[in-house]
Design a protein around this motif. Structure first.
Motif: not given
Length: 122
Positions: A45-61
Motif C-alpha cells: 500500500e505504501g513505502v516509508i523511506l526512513d532517513v533518520s540515520g542520515v546526517e549529511l546529504m549530498d546532491s546524489f542522495f
C-alpha cells in the motif's frame, strides 16, 4: 541492520526502507532497486523511506530520494519520507530538491499512521 547497508522490510502492507548514516552511492542505488523490485512483487500500500540515520546529504542522495518517491508513485504506491533531520532538510532545500507532493513524517510511527496503520487495531 548493518552499519553501512540499506535495509527493506515489510510491516503489515507497508515497505520500510532505512538508510545508514552517510550512505554511499552504491547503497542508495541498491535500496532504490530493492524497493522497486519489492513494489512489483508484493504490491504494498505504501513505502516509508526512513532517513533518520542520515546526517549529511549530498546532491546524489537528494536526487535519489526524490526520484525514488516519484518511481514509487508511478508504480501506484504512496511514499512517506520519515525522520529527516533539520540539517538534512536545509541541505536538500539549498540543493533545490523539493519533494513535491511526497508526504513527510517526523518518525516512522507517524509515517505508519499516515499510511493507515493504526496502533490501536493490534
Amino acid at each position: 541492520m548493518l552499519q553501512n547497508s540499506a535495509n527493506v522490510v515489510r510491516i503489515h502492507d507497508i515497505l520500510l526502507g532505512t538508510f545508514p548514516n552517510n550512505p554511499k552511492d552504491e547503497i542508495i542505488d541498491e535500496l532504490q532497486e530493492t524497493i522497486l523490485e519489492a513494489m512489483e512483487t508484493s504490491q504494498p500500500e505504501g513505502v516509508i523511506l526512513d532517513v533518520s540515520g542520515v546526517e549529511l546529504m549530498d546532491s546524489f542522495f537528494a536526487r535519489h530520494i526524490s526520484e525514488t518517491a516519484q518511481l514509487i508513485e508511478l508504480m501506484g504506491g504512496t511514499t512517506v519520507i520519515a525522520g529527516m533531520r533539520p540539517e538534512v532538510a536545509i541541505t536538500a532545500a539549498e540543493l533545490g530538491y523539493g519533494l513535491g507532493d511526497v508526504e513527510t513524517a517526523r518518525s516512522t510511527d507517524q509515517a505508519l499512521e499516515i499510511l493507515g496503520v493504526n496502533r490501536d487495531s493490534e
